[in-house]
Write a protein that holds these residues in place. Sequence first.
Motif, PDB file in Angstrom:
ATOM      1  N   ALA A   1       1.957   2.435  -3.445  1.00 47.98           N
ATOM      2  CA  ALA A   1       0.882   2.710  -4.401  1.00 47.98           C
ATOM      3  C   ALA A   1       1.157   3.945  -5.253  1.00 47.98           C
ATOM      4  O   ALA A   1       0.552   4.117  -6.306  1.00 47.98           O
ATOM      5  N   GLY A   2       2.068   4.799  -4.832  1.00 47.49           N
ATOM      6  CA  GLY A   2       2.369   6.002  -5.600  1.00 47.49           C
ATOM      7  C   GLY A   2       3.560   5.843  -6.530  1.00 47.49           C
ATOM      8  O   GLY A   2       4.113   6.825  -7.019  1.00 47.49           O
TER       9      GLY A   2
ATOM     10  N   GLU B   1      -7.554   1.199  -7.881  1.00 45.15           N
ATOM     11  CA  GLU B   1      -7.640   1.223  -6.434  1.00 45.15           C
ATOM     12  C   GLU B   1      -6.925   2.451  -5.848  1.00 45.15           C
ATOM     13  O   GLU B   1      -7.351   2.998  -4.844  1.00 45.15           O
ATOM     14  N   THR B   2      -5.802   2.832  -6.443  1.00 44.37           N
ATOM     15  CA  THR B   2      -5.068   3.992  -5.927  1.00 44.37           C
ATOM     16  C   THR B   2      -4.697   4.932  -7.071  1.00 44.37           C
ATOM     17  O   THR B   2      -4.816   4.587  -8.244  1.00 44.37           O
ATOM     18  N   SER B   3      -4.207   6.109  -6.661  1.00 43.56           N
ATOM     19  CA  SER B   3      -3.757   7.126  -7.617  1.00 43.56           C
ATOM     20  C   SER B   3      -4.784   7.395  -8.707  1.00 43.56           C
ATOM     21  O   SER B   3      -4.466   7.476  -9.887  1.00 43.56           O
TER      22      SER B   3
ATOM     23  N   LYS C   1     -13.990   3.901  -8.060  1.00 43.52           N
ATOM     24  CA  LYS C   1     -12.850   4.320  -8.887  1.00 43.52           C
ATOM     25  C   LYS C   1     -12.542   3.243  -9.915  1.00 43.52           C
ATOM     26  O   LYS C   1     -12.886   2.078  -9.711  1.00 43.52           O
TER      27      LYS C   1
ATOM     28  N   ARG D   1      -0.481  12.336  -0.509  1.00 48.68           N
ATOM     29  CA  ARG D   1      -1.054  12.544   0.832  1.00 48.68           C
ATOM     30  C   ARG D   1      -0.015  13.129   1.791  1.00 48.68           C
ATOM     31  O   ARG D   1      -0.364  13.841   2.723  1.00 48.68           O
TER      32      ARG D   1
ATOM     33  N   GLY E   1      -2.052   8.840  -4.028  1.00 46.75           N
ATOM     34  CA  GLY E   1      -1.131   7.861  -3.441  1.00 46.75           C
ATOM     35  C   GLY E   1      -0.422   8.448  -2.239  1.00 46.75           C
ATOM     36  O   GLY E   1      -0.648   9.601  -1.867  1.00 46.75           O
TER      37      GLY E   1
ATOM     38  N   ALA F   1       0.841  -1.206   0.000  1.00 50.02           N
ATOM     39  CA  ALA F   1       0.000   0.000   0.000  1.00 50.02           C
ATOM     40  C   ALA F   1       0.876   1.256   0.000  1.00 50.02           C
ATOM     41  O   ALA F   1       0.526   2.263  -0.622  1.00 50.02           O
TER      42      ALA F   1
ATOM     43  N   GLN G   1      -7.903   7.803   0.906  1.00 44.42           N
ATOM     44  CA  GLN G   1      -8.044   7.301  -0.470  1.00 44.42           C
ATOM     45  C   GLN G   1      -7.578   8.301  -1.521  1.00 44.42           C
ATOM     46  O   GLN G   1      -7.636   8.018  -2.717  1.00 44.42           O
TER      47      GLN G   1
END
Lengths: 204, 344
Positions: free
Chosen positions: A180-181, B244-246, B241, B111, B107, A177, B104
Amino acid sequence: MNDSQGEPRGGISRRGFLAGTGAATAVAGVTSELAPATAAQPGAAPAHGPGPVLLQLTVNGQKVNTNVEPRVTLLDALRNYLDVTGCKRVCDRGTCGACTVTVNGRTVYSCTMLALEARGMDIRTAENLGGAKLDAVPAAFVDNDAQQCGFCTPGFVVSLRAALDKNPNATPEQVEAALAGNICRCGTYEQMRHAIVQLCKKGG
Amino acid sequence: MKNFTYHQPTTIAATLPLLDAEWGKTELLAGGTDLLDRQKDYVSQPEKVVSLTGIGGGFREMSSVSPPGVFPPIITIGAGVRLVDIAESKLLAQYPALVQAAGQIAGPQIRNMGTLGGSLCQRNRCWYFRDEHVNCLLKGGRKCFAQEGENQFHAIFTQGHPCVIVHPSTLAPVLIAFGASAEIAGPKGTRTTPVEKLYHAPVKETQREHTLAPNEVLVSVKFSGGGPQFAKFCNASYEVKQKETSDWPLVQAVVAFHFEKDSKIAKGVRVVLGHVAPTPLVSEAAAKSLEGKEVTEANAGLAGEAAVEGARPLSQNRYKVQLLKVAVKRAALLAAGVKPYWEG
């Protein structure tokens, strides 16, 4: 389109060129960084730029100095002014993660942060994980063949190191997780998963 | 990007004199994740950038106060608080919708950089607006190109809107559902306004997606579940979405209500929709549908049906109508503590 590195956009007009050289001469002697605050207001902020201003950063524990225009991003300052080229310029839009560095322990996209904003902060790049003794994170990447072209790797290892520093008992799911970026276009995610499992077993 | 002069004041009071009375030449910088992108694409070309990152104190802090008899606690969050700190806050146990929404966003790096104030005051993500070469309505042009163009991610509540962006903030719908108020500093002093009133649908270059004046700064937001004593404040945010991310939500639904004592009857229902209109959208119809009822799958589904009443989707986004129904239903069920049976 790399004019955040300091090049004027779309060619240089004669007038613009003359004005630019004048400004550059002026700031060579006195940078606005050193100019005293003239306004009476407490907390008042003098203008920096638009010409180059003195930039002092702490990169991988070392204090370094250069002069950059306010528009120069942390990524471009590191790569093109300070020769710290571990962080990579790929999307330049805060999406892909190749430029990831930590600032005060937290991962950021260095392409989406002004270099001036990083003054006084502890900046760590992928270089910080190398040197005489290879950090456990890149070592696990080597053990598990967790890269192909390797261009995304400096960003991934910085994000992974930060995740384990934040929580040495993180589960592989929590570490994933935290990645994720970051994007790997070669798709070596499976091998990275193996590296993550290895690191989590060791406790970071 | 075009070059600029940079200022980093250390107080709000020192920030205000640096701002202009009109939009365009000066921009505020917080996390930078929106502004720097716009500057790189020449969508914004400020001559002056005023950074808010040097400001400390309440601007960067989150606090929780529980006067006697008040539950859940009153929360104040400074506009400079990072999204990650909201997503990981221990003060927000009674406010899961805010934690869910903040956690959420994009990513981890975004954040770590982005702030509450930035989330609330960012500019829209319409690809016509963000394209340097397109002179759309919000950039002084005559036409909204999304109306008849590529509009799969645009508004489905389009009536009366010449520009059919969706508002990009996922924290704004949550705060509106909480009845939050915003503290704003300006040249005439400080004012307080409901977060709901921070938003309007922009139609021209001289407007933003929010109603702050160009020489004002958002300082903090404050909210409380505010229910009767011993009531349980229930709230949830649900996003659909592609990734799931970004990724940006296709739709978002926030549902908040109270259970009195051991009752399972929803009281004081608020339903706020995100990413379906140019502003966060309060759905009176969905709230009314659920008010005074038990939050069952059937009743939550009816609230979803009510939420999409009056939707007027564009040529490529009819799919959002169904997603919105489901999002409202699931947000209501999550708020009531139903286990998310839809997760495989």
